[in-house]
Design an enzyme around this catalytic site. Structure first.
Site, PDB file in Angstrom:
ATOM      1  N   LYS A 110       0.816  -1.214   0.000  1.00 49.61           N
ATOM      2  CA  LYS A 110       0.000   0.000   0.000  1.00 49.61           C
ATOM      3  C   LYS A 110       0.854   1.270   0.000  1.00 49.61           C
ATOM      4  O   LYS A 110       0.376   2.335  -0.362  1.00 49.61           O
ATOM      5  CB  LYS A 110      -0.982  -0.025   1.157  1.00 49.61           C
ATOM      6  CG  LYS A 110      -2.042  -1.108   0.953  1.00 49.61           C
ATOM      7  CD  LYS A 110      -3.103  -1.121   2.017  1.00 49.61           C
ATOM      8  CE  LYS A 110      -4.202  -2.121   1.700  1.00 49.61           C
ATOM      9  NZ  LYS A 110      -3.776  -3.531   1.965  1.00 49.61           N
TER      10      LYS A 110
HETATM   11  C1  LIG Z   1      -4.396  -4.606   1.434  1.00 52.64           C
HETATM   12  C2  LIG Z   1      -3.595  -5.859   1.330  1.00 52.64           C
HETATM   13  C3  LIG Z   1      -3.968  -6.891   0.440  1.00 52.64           C
HETATM   14  C4  LIG Z   1      -5.229  -6.836  -0.392  1.00 52.64           C
HETATM   15  O1  LIG Z   1      -5.156  -5.830  -1.384  1.00 52.64           O
HETATM   16  P1  LIG Z   1      -6.479  -5.393  -2.158  1.00 52.64           P
HETATM   17  O2  LIG Z   1      -6.062  -4.260  -3.029  1.00 52.64           O
HETATM   18  O3  LIG Z   1      -7.447  -4.976  -1.079  1.00 52.64           O
HETATM   19  O4  LIG Z   1      -6.943  -6.558  -2.926  1.00 52.64           O
HETATM   20  C5  LIG Z   1      -3.147  -7.991   0.359  1.00 52.64           C
HETATM   21  N1  LIG Z   1      -2.022  -8.110   1.114  1.00 52.64           N
HETATM   22  C6  LIG Z   1      -1.643  -7.149   1.971  1.00 52.64           C
HETATM   23  C7  LIG Z   1      -0.407  -7.344   2.775  1.00 52.64           C
HETATM   24  C8  LIG Z   1      -2.402  -5.978   2.110  1.00 52.64           C
HETATM   25  O5  LIG Z   1      -2.015  -5.030   2.975  1.00 52.64           O
END
Ligand SMILES: *Cc1c(COP(=O)(O)O)cnc(C)c1O
Length: 452
Positions: A110
């Site tokens: 993210k």
């Molecule tokens: C947010 C997250 C996901 C999922 O991502 P999406 O975009 O919601 O599908 C997977 N792995 C980790 C470590 C995350 O922080």
């Protein structure tokens, strides 16, 4: 470039306005009016470093941002990544690669979008001579990434609600040990849903929202999806030429945001074979892509907590295309789903997608097997991707978090305990957090007192 709402009842907006708005007033999500064709540019892109590639990509969308400003804020967004490649592609086997997306400040993917969004908000504030208060709710990674995107930025304060005692201790420390004066982690008495409901209520108060220039940070923001397209492109360009067209990106999925970004890049003319949607035991998306039925089920906490979701908020963008870009059809799908908790697609075209789901026991077993077979330690989200690997495609696994964020799961599975210097440093820092009830009035009073 203009951006349209999936529900078709909002005037199209430019990039900056669409990013600032977040959710469209008609309840829809913003998408580019047209997608550029990148197929003729790929040879030129091959030589670019990560930040330059990101700029080349984004400038096709962010046409209302002054180019030198855009270039500068993209460059700043990847300065705090600790790996020189930003998104290194590791090879584990002849046809197996891992794209490591966890070298940013909070050790999860993210950071790619939220480092950019933080700089973009700061840029907009400066341009308009305004201040903003950013508000979000998190069950873990998003809040930490948002805080690290905005910490110390002049003219911005950030308030993140999370359920007290229900997020991982290291995740709480990532939010509560920054030492930054503009960061307010708020532990809410209750569950994530209570925090989310209180947040909705605060945003529902138009007067308060305007008076305090509130901005949301959530997974449906247009900028997040577009920025995430870039690492797919970067990885594709680093694959051996003979393997590129046969590549299947394997994406640990919760809100469908990450996989949507890859799929949009494919629609821009990058020849990617397909995507594997890898869920944990909360497998609404697995069921959709294997049966054509989208049906709600209760969420059960898992070892891969960032994928413990009920409704995949970004799926609406995909459904808009699947509904032939017809907003009226899309609205009908969303209405039926809202009213009944289910929708069955008659001709669900899932050519491009494969899917897998993974129980907690399988996550542990896979973590052990991957370590034994390749000497590679993956985090519990990434582990879900290794389930049912394709035999006839080239797999690129998106590693969404550092294993060091989940030391207990990894130790139990492999006997090794991964560490990371930035997490070690947190353990001796002072926790500064604010405990509030899930009461909108109390949260508003807090923002009014501490905001900018
Ligand atoms: C947010 C997250 C996901 C999922 O991502 P999406 O975009 O919601 O599908 C997977 N792995 C980790 C470590 C995350 O922080």
């Amino acid at each position: 470039m203009r951006f349209l709402s999936t529900r078709g009842q909002t005037e199209p907006l430019g990039f900056s306005a669409a990013v600032a708005t977040g959710l469209a007033p008609d309840g829809g999500l913003f998408l580019p009016e047209t997608l550029p064709d990148l197929s003729g540019e790929l040879a030129d892109f091959a030589w670019l470093g990560y930040a330059d590639l990101c700029y080349e990509f984004l400038r096709r969308f962010a046409t209302d941002v002054e180019p030198t400003a855009l270039k500068e804020l993209v460059a700043r967004s990847y300065r705090h990544f600790t790996h020189p490649a930003i998104a290194p592609l590791e090879q584990l086997g002849e046809n197996l690669f891992v794209l490591e997306l966890f070298h940013g400040p909070t050790l999860a993917f993210k950071d790619f979008a939220l480092q950019f969004l933080g700089n973009f908000y700061e840029h907009q504030c400066r341009l308009r001579g305004e201040t903003i208060n950013v508000l979000g709710a998190t069950s873990g990674d998003t809040g930490a990434a948002a805080i690290h995107g905005l910490l110390g930025k002049p003219g911005v304060a950030i308030f993140i609600l999370y359920p007290d005692g229900r997020i991982a201790p290291l995740q709480e420390r990532q939010m509560a040990c920054t030492g930054a004066a503009n960061v307010f982690p708020i532990a809410i008495e209750g569950t994530f849903d209570d925090a989310q409901a209180a947040l909705k209520d605060v945003f529902g108060d138009q007067d308060f929202r305007t008076q305090h220039r509130l901005s949301a940070v959530n997974s449906i923001n247009l900028a997040r999806v577009l920025v995430q397209c870039v690492y797919y492109l970067y990885a594709w360009l680093r694959l051996p030429v003979a393997k590129r067209q046969n590549v299947e990106f394997v994406v640990p999925t919760g809100n469908f945001g990450n996989v949507l970004a890859g799929w949009m890049l494919q629609k821009m003319g990058v020849p990617i074979r397909g995507f594997k949607i890898a869920t944990n035991q909360n497998d609404i998306l697995y069921r959709l892509f294997t049966t054509g039925e989208y049906r709600l089920a209760p969420v059960a906490p898992s070892l891969a907590p960032s994928m413990d979701i009920q409704v995949a908020s970004n799926l609406e963008r995909f459904l808009y295309y699947a509904a032939g870009r017809d907003p009226a059809r899309l609205r009908k799908i969303m209405e039926t789903f809202k009213a009944t908790g289910a929708y069955r697609f008659e001709h669900f075209n899932a050519d491009t997608f494969t899917a897998s789901h993974c129980t907690d026991a399988e996550i542990s077993a896979i973590t052990r097997q991957v370590y034994q077979k390749y000497g590679y330690i993956c985090d519990p989200h990434t582990a879900c991707g290794f389930k049912d690997l394709s035999r006839d495609r080239v797999s690129v696994m998106l590693a969404t978090a550092s294993p060091a964020k989940f030391p207990d799961v990894i130790r139990a599975a492999t006997g090794r305990e991964p560490t990371h210097p930035s997490l070690e440093a947190l353990k001796s820092r002072l926790i500064v957090r604010h405990l509030l009830k899930a009461d909108p009035a109390g949260i508003k009073a807090f923002i009014a007192e501490h905001g900018v």
